[in-house]
Design a protein around this motif. Structure first.
Motif, PDB file in Angstrom:
ATOM      1  N   LYS A 193       4.235  -6.544  -9.543  1.00  0.00           N
ATOM      2  CA  LYS A 193       3.515  -7.304  -8.517  1.00  0.00           C
ATOM      3  C   LYS A 193       2.262  -7.939  -9.111  1.00  0.00           C
ATOM      4  O   LYS A 193       1.935  -9.099  -8.825  1.00  0.00           O
ATOM      5  CB  LYS A 193       3.125  -6.393  -7.352  1.00  0.00           C
ATOM      6  CG  LYS A 193       4.276  -5.652  -6.702  1.00  0.00           C
ATOM      7  CD  LYS A 193       3.758  -4.612  -5.721  1.00  0.00           C
ATOM      8  CE  LYS A 193       4.854  -3.703  -5.223  1.00  0.00           C
ATOM      9  NZ  LYS A 193       4.340  -2.622  -4.349  1.00  0.00           N
ATOM     10  N   PHE A 204      -1.216  -1.139  -1.694  1.00  0.00           N
ATOM     11  CA  PHE A 204      -0.084  -2.056  -1.851  1.00  0.00           C
ATOM     12  C   PHE A 204       0.842  -1.923  -0.645  1.00  0.00           C
ATOM     13  O   PHE A 204       1.636  -0.983  -0.576  1.00  0.00           O
ATOM     14  CB  PHE A 204       0.704  -1.744  -3.129  1.00  0.00           C
ATOM     15  CG  PHE A 204      -0.038  -2.036  -4.404  1.00  0.00           C
ATOM     16  CD1 PHE A 204       0.067  -3.275  -5.012  1.00  0.00           C
ATOM     17  CD2 PHE A 204      -0.825  -1.065  -4.997  1.00  0.00           C
ATOM     18  CE1 PHE A 204      -0.614  -3.555  -6.184  1.00  0.00           C
ATOM     19  CE2 PHE A 204      -1.506  -1.327  -6.182  1.00  0.00           C
ATOM     20  CZ  PHE A 204      -1.396  -2.576  -6.778  1.00  0.00           C
ATOM     21  N   TYR A 264      -7.510   1.593  -7.435  1.00  0.00           N
ATOM     22  CA  TYR A 264      -6.394   2.089  -6.619  1.00  0.00           C
ATOM     23  C   TYR A 264      -6.087   3.509  -7.065  1.00  0.00           C
ATOM     24  O   TYR A 264      -5.857   3.766  -8.247  1.00  0.00           O
ATOM     25  CB  TYR A 264      -5.159   1.210  -6.793  1.00  0.00           C
ATOM     26  CG  TYR A 264      -3.890   1.802  -6.218  1.00  0.00           C
ATOM     27  CD1 TYR A 264      -3.680   1.851  -4.848  1.00  0.00           C
ATOM     28  CD2 TYR A 264      -2.909   2.333  -7.054  1.00  0.00           C
ATOM     29  CE1 TYR A 264      -2.524   2.406  -4.316  1.00  0.00           C
ATOM     30  CE2 TYR A 264      -1.750   2.877  -6.537  1.00  0.00           C
ATOM     31  CZ  TYR A 264      -1.562   2.911  -5.173  1.00  0.00           C
ATOM     32  OH  TYR A 264      -0.413   3.459  -4.645  1.00  0.00           O
ATOM     33  N   ARG A 310       6.420   0.467  -9.972  1.00  0.00           N
ATOM     34  CA  ARG A 310       6.491  -0.275  -8.707  1.00  0.00           C
ATOM     35  C   ARG A 310       5.445  -1.376  -8.638  1.00  0.00           C
ATOM     36  O   ARG A 310       5.699  -2.460  -8.113  1.00  0.00           O
ATOM     37  CB  ARG A 310       6.303   0.669  -7.514  1.00  0.00           C
ATOM     38  CG  ARG A 310       7.470   1.563  -7.210  1.00  0.00           C
ATOM     39  CD  ARG A 310       7.443   2.041  -5.761  1.00  0.00           C
ATOM     40  NE  ARG A 310       6.177   2.669  -5.402  1.00  0.00           N
ATOM     41  CZ  ARG A 310       5.923   3.966  -5.526  1.00  0.00           C
ATOM     42  NH1 ARG A 310       6.833   4.766  -6.038  1.00  0.00           N
ATOM     43  NH2 ARG A 310       4.755   4.464  -5.154  1.00  0.00           N
ATOM     44  N   HIS A 311       4.248  -1.104  -9.175  1.00  0.00           N
ATOM     45  CA  HIS A 311       3.126  -2.000  -8.943  1.00  0.00           C
ATOM     46  C   HIS A 311       2.858  -2.996 -10.067  1.00  0.00           C
ATOM     47  O   HIS A 311       2.336  -4.087  -9.803  1.00  0.00           O
ATOM     48  CB  HIS A 311       1.865  -1.193  -8.667  1.00  0.00           C
ATOM     49  CG  HIS A 311       1.964  -0.338  -7.440  1.00  0.00           C
ATOM     50  ND1 HIS A 311       2.591  -0.764  -6.286  1.00  0.00           N
ATOM     51  CD2 HIS A 311       1.515   0.925  -7.181  1.00  0.00           C
ATOM     52  CE1 HIS A 311       2.522   0.183  -5.365  1.00  0.00           C
ATOM     53  NE2 HIS A 311       1.883   1.220  -5.892  1.00  0.00           N
ATOM     54  N   THR A 347      -2.433   5.914 -11.478  1.00  0.00           N
ATOM     55  CA  THR A 347      -1.075   6.133 -10.973  1.00  0.00           C
ATOM     56  C   THR A 347      -0.414   7.391 -11.527  1.00  0.00           C
ATOM     57  O   THR A 347       0.791   7.569 -11.348  1.00  0.00           O
ATOM     58  CB  THR A 347      -0.191   4.920 -11.295  1.00  0.00           C
ATOM     59  OG1 THR A 347       0.036   4.853 -12.721  1.00  0.00           O
ATOM     60  CG2 THR A 347      -0.818   3.623 -10.825  1.00  0.00           C
TER      61      THR A 347
END
Length: 208
Positions: free
Chosen positions: A30, A113, A101, A26-27, A80
């Motif tokens: 970005k 995010f 993160y 997902r990240h 993650t």
């Protein structure tokens, strides 16, 4: 948890991603879209959605397990995986200037995010500070449904207007007044707004 919503320029920054599963999938896009110069993923397995990104020169996959004793020198560190104990250890090992993160603990993260709504140059973010992603998604859907269809064209026009006004050498107060006037809804809805703006700018220059 106190948070400050900001827009960050990540051009030239490096990132290490521990874990290469659904959260990383997902990240990572970005971060690449934001211009990071290097993205290293470390994980014994790779989510199929991330395979295509390995063709990009900025992206590297290290096929191995991360240990709790490790630390990383990248500007950003994304934890993650689903191993919260590992995340806690790596967070303790972080560099003083490193932004981290932590997917398993948003309150521990230096940044998060938010959901985003992007339409051309228009970017809107939605966050519930980790309280309810489901609620945030519902708000995002409502925002998407209410966005003006011509917002992309409006911003393209206003971008050109801004460049022309800033290069006009008019006094700051006049430039501000012009930009506010042209951004007004009634002006934007004019059928010949480009011509109207040109006449307005020429008059302002003559009267200066």
């Amino acid at each position: 948890m106190n948070e400050l919503p900001v827009m960050i320029n990540l051009a030239g920054k490096s990132v290490t991603v521990v874990g290469a599963g659904k959260v990383a999938a997902r990240h990572l896009p970005k971060l690449l879209a934001a211009g990071v110069s290097s993205a290293v993923m470390i994980s014994p397995c790779l989510n199929p959605e991330l395979t295509g990104y390995l063709e990009q020169s900025e992206v590297t996959w290290m096929e191995r397990t991360v240990t709790a004793e490790e630390s990383f020198s990248s500007d950003l560190l994304l934890l993650t995986s689903d191993d919260h104990s590992l995340h806690q250890a790596l967070y303790r090992n972080r560099r003083p200037s490193q932004w981290v993160y932590v997917a398993t603990d948003p309150a521990l993260s230096d940044f998060t995010f938010p959901l985003t709504v992007k339409k051309g140059k228009l970017l809107i973010t939605v966050s519930t500070s980790g309280i309810s992603p489901t609620y945030a998604r519902r708000i995002k859907q409502r925002l998407v449904a209410t966005l003006p269809e011509d917002s992309e064209q409006d911003l393209a026009f206003l971008e050109d207007v801004r460049q022309r006004v800033l290069s006009s050498q008019l006094p700051a107060a006049m430039r501000k007044q012009l930009l506010q006037q042209v951004a007004a809804e009634e002006f934007l809805r004019q059928p010949e707004r480009e011509r109207s703006f040109t006449l307005l700018l020429e008059e302002a220059i003559r009267n200066n």
